[in-house]
Design a protein around this motif. Sequence first.
Motif, PDB file in Angstrom:
ATOM      1  N   ALA A  62       0.830  -1.208   0.000  1.00 45.45           N
ATOM      2  CA  ALA A  62       0.000   0.000   0.000  1.00 45.45           C
ATOM      3  C   ALA A  62       0.859   1.251   0.000  1.00 45.45           C
ATOM      4  O   ALA A  62       0.522   2.260  -0.620  1.00 45.45           O
ATOM      5  CB  ALA A  62      -0.933  -0.016   1.206  1.00 45.45           C
ATOM      6  N   GLN A  63       1.987   1.181   0.723  1.00 47.95           N
ATOM      7  CA  GLN A  63       2.868   2.342   0.798  1.00 47.95           C
ATOM      8  C   GLN A  63       3.562   2.614  -0.539  1.00 47.95           C
ATOM      9  O   GLN A  63       4.069   3.708  -0.758  1.00 47.95           O
ATOM     10  CB  GLN A  63       3.912   2.107   1.897  1.00 47.95           C
ATOM     11  CG  GLN A  63       3.317   2.162   3.306  1.00 47.95           C
ATOM     12  CD  GLN A  63       4.310   1.772   4.376  1.00 47.95           C
ATOM     13  OE1 GLN A  63       5.358   1.183   4.082  1.00 47.95           O
ATOM     14  NE2 GLN A  63       4.006   2.084   5.622  1.00 47.95           N
ATOM     15  N   ASN A  64       3.587   1.652  -1.417  1.00 50.05           N
ATOM     16  CA  ASN A  64       4.205   1.821  -2.721  1.00 50.05           C
ATOM     17  C   ASN A  64       3.202   2.157  -3.814  1.00 50.05           C
ATOM     18  O   ASN A  64       3.510   2.074  -4.995  1.00 50.05           O
ATOM     19  CB  ASN A  64       4.974   0.548  -3.104  1.00 50.05           C
ATOM     20  CG  ASN A  64       6.239   0.388  -2.279  1.00 50.05           C
ATOM     21  OD1 ASN A  64       6.911   1.371  -1.991  1.00 50.05           O
ATOM     22  ND2 ASN A  64       6.537  -0.836  -1.866  1.00 50.05           N
ATOM     23  N   VAL A  65       1.982   2.506  -3.414  1.00 52.70           N
ATOM     24  CA  VAL A  65       0.919   2.814  -4.369  1.00 52.70           C
ATOM     25  C   VAL A  65       0.317   4.175  -4.047  1.00 52.70           C
ATOM     26  O   VAL A  65       0.118   4.517  -2.882  1.00 52.70           O
ATOM     27  CB  VAL A  65      -0.189   1.732  -4.318  1.00 52.70           C
ATOM     28  CG1 VAL A  65      -1.407   2.165  -5.119  1.00 52.70           C
ATOM     29  CG2 VAL A  65       0.331   0.402  -4.866  1.00 52.70           C
ATOM     30  N   LYS A 110       3.716   3.453  -7.741  1.00 56.95           N
ATOM     31  CA  LYS A 110       2.846   3.213  -8.888  1.00 56.95           C
ATOM     32  C   LYS A 110       1.480   3.856  -8.648  1.00 56.95           C
ATOM     33  O   LYS A 110       1.004   3.948  -7.512  1.00 56.95           O
ATOM     34  CB  LYS A 110       2.668   1.707  -9.135  1.00 56.95           C
ATOM     35  CG  LYS A 110       3.955   0.995  -9.521  1.00 56.95           C
ATOM     36  CD  LYS A 110       4.491   1.510 -10.858  1.00 56.95           C
ATOM     37  CE  LYS A 110       5.791   0.841 -11.258  1.00 56.95           C
ATOM     38  NZ  LYS A 110       5.596  -0.554 -11.694  1.00 56.95           N
ATOM     39  N   LEU A 111       0.852   4.303  -9.724  1.00 57.22           N
ATOM     40  CA  LEU A 111      -0.500   4.858  -9.634  1.00 57.22           C
ATOM     41  C   LEU A 111      -1.526   3.730  -9.688  1.00 57.22           C
ATOM     42  O   LEU A 111      -1.392   2.785 -10.460  1.00 57.22           O
ATOM     43  CB  LEU A 111      -0.761   5.824 -10.795  1.00 57.22           C
ATOM     44  CG  LEU A 111       0.157   7.045 -10.936  1.00 57.22           C
ATOM     45  CD1 LEU A 111      -0.325   7.917 -12.086  1.00 57.22           C
ATOM     46  CD2 LEU A 111       0.228   7.836  -9.640  1.00 57.22           C
ATOM     47  N   GLU A 112      -2.563   3.863  -8.881  1.00 59.07           N
ATOM     48  CA  GLU A 112      -3.680   2.930  -8.905  1.00 59.07           C
ATOM     49  C   GLU A 112      -4.973   3.732  -9.006  1.00 59.07           C
ATOM     50  O   GLU A 112      -5.204   4.666  -8.230  1.00 59.07           O
ATOM     51  CB  GLU A 112      -3.709   2.067  -7.642  1.00 59.07           C
ATOM     52  CG  GLU A 112      -4.870   1.081  -7.615  1.00 59.07           C
ATOM     53  CD  GLU A 112      -4.959   0.305  -6.314  1.00 59.07           C
ATOM     54  OE1 GLU A 112      -6.006  -0.319  -6.075  1.00 59.07           O
ATOM     55  OE2 GLU A 112      -3.983   0.337  -5.531  1.00 59.07           O
ATOM     56  N   GLU A 150     -11.449   3.521   1.072  1.00 53.42           N
ATOM     57  CA  GLU A 150     -10.346   3.188   0.165  1.00 53.42           C
ATOM     58  C   GLU A 150      -9.080   3.978   0.452  1.00 53.42           C
ATOM     59  O   GLU A 150      -8.003   3.646  -0.045  1.00 53.42           O
ATOM     60  CB  GLU A 150     -10.776   3.417  -1.294  1.00 53.42           C
ATOM     61  CG  GLU A 150     -11.926   2.533  -1.770  1.00 53.42           C
ATOM     62  CD  GLU A 150     -11.537   1.079  -1.909  1.00 53.42           C
ATOM     63  OE1 GLU A 150     -10.319   0.782  -1.866  1.00 53.42           O
ATOM     64  OE2 GLU A 150     -12.432   0.238  -2.045  1.00 53.42           O
ATOM     65  N   ARG A 151      -9.222   5.049   1.233  1.00 54.59           N
ATOM     66  CA  ARG A 151      -8.071   5.879   1.605  1.00 54.59           C
ATOM     67  C   ARG A 151      -7.327   6.417   0.388  1.00 54.59           C
ATOM     68  O   ARG A 151      -6.087   6.364   0.303  1.00 54.59           O
ATOM     69  CB  ARG A 151      -7.090   5.090   2.489  1.00 54.59           C
ATOM     70  CG  ARG A 151      -7.718   4.481   3.740  1.00 54.59           C
ATOM     71  CD  ARG A 151      -8.058   5.526   4.748  1.00 54.59           C
ATOM     72  NE  ARG A 151      -8.578   4.943   5.991  1.00 54.59           N
ATOM     73  CZ  ARG A 151      -9.045   5.658   7.010  1.00 54.59           C
ATOM     74  NH1 ARG A 151      -9.064   6.982   6.928  1.00 54.59           N
ATOM     75  NH2 ARG A 151      -9.515   5.088   8.085  1.00 54.59           N
ATOM     76  N   VAL A 152      -8.087   6.944  -0.583  1.00 58.38           N
ATOM     77  CA  VAL A 152      -7.440   7.486  -1.777  1.00 58.38           C
ATOM     78  C   VAL A 152      -6.646   8.732  -1.403  1.00 58.38           C
ATOM     79  O   VAL A 152      -6.954   9.429  -0.424  1.00 58.38           O
ATOM     80  CB  VAL A 152      -8.463   7.808  -2.889  1.00 58.38           C
ATOM     81  CG1 VAL A 152      -9.188   6.543  -3.344  1.00 58.38           C
ATOM     82  CG2 VAL A 152      -9.460   8.878  -2.452  1.00 58.38           C
TER      83      VAL A 152
END
Length: 401
Positions: A25-28, A68-70, A94-96
């Motif tokens: 999650a930290q890499n997104v 990375k973008l999600e 979702e914590r966008v």
Amino acid sequence: MNTINKWVITSAVLWAAGSALTAQAQNVIKIGEVNSYKAQPAFLEPYRKGLELAVEQVNAAGGVNGKKLELIIRDDNGNPGDAVRAAEELVSRERVDVLTGTFLSHVGLALTDFAKQRKVFFLAAEPLTDKIVWQNGNRYTFRLRPSTYMQVAMLVPEAAAMKKKRWALVYPNYEYGQSAVATFKELLKKQQPDVEFVAEQAPPLGKVDAGSVVQALADAKPDAVFNVLFGADLSKFVREGNTRGLFQSREVVSLLTGEPEYLDPLKDEAPNGWVVTGYPWYGINTPEHNAFRSAYEAKFKDYPRLGSVVGYSAIISLAEGMKKAKSTETEKMIAAFKGLKLTTPMGPIEYRAEDHQSTMGGYVGRTKNEGGKGVMVNYRYMDGAKFLPSAAEVSKLRPAE
């Protein structure tokens, strides 16, 4: 193996799995996208493809700030209440990191207010109402597409040059249509003080009774018509107008009609000679557009629409803003977007510090029915920066932050 050992091993496995998910999650970077996909598919299906292409390209180039973008997408059903609920779910569950999207102006305004209340960064990609950056503007909201004011201002010099005195107006009866007509009246009156507006028809969005609308306009005997209808409403209006002769020997100035989303479906009913804003993708020969078009056609085996450009440019804007901010934190994103410069398929743009409006421009030309298909001819690109009020004027329109 005793129960305690089993518990220890199970806990260790769960902790490792949780740590892996946390690291992932930290890499997104999560981008929450809210839009009227079901209600407005003509524009939004190509728009979604533009989003996907940009995310793919950004991630292939290493992402943003090492992440990375999600994309996490929600449909708002063309309803402001549904849009706010979707945005809340994206932010809370979702914590966008940021929000983007919306198409219809009243939906865009609802998310503009949501962004202010929840203090979350929102890039309004498509809604055109000027209130998003002026009367209802706030520090958390920026807007990509050229606004209603900008696009009408691009058309008014053409309308004034026609020297037609009696104008009829037709528009969908919601925020976008109302503001487009108000701006057209104001700007045309400045250039042509003797102009008269002899008829107005404002059917509900998506529910035009084209026969009665066309007849009412024809009965007023105007010299020219200003049209703001789009989508299925436009198709019905054109069909009835052709049948009843409304467009014969009359000039028509029409907002958005040159966009392939709306011009292509008209097919052999496409009108000749209307002055329109649009997107002549087939004739734009610039390095940035050629690169975009080639990548889009290679991925989707289809030609781009204006929605494709907007979706693509929204993601590229967010990525460049995040790079400049070196973060996705709201306050740092706001600071980065003020004066942010980048290159889109339409050329270079800047997000103005004074009102958070981008300077993306548009094409103005005339329609032509060419072999049973509508195209734009004699078009030229209009730089959006030239059709925006000054910072001093904006300060009177926009609430202080």
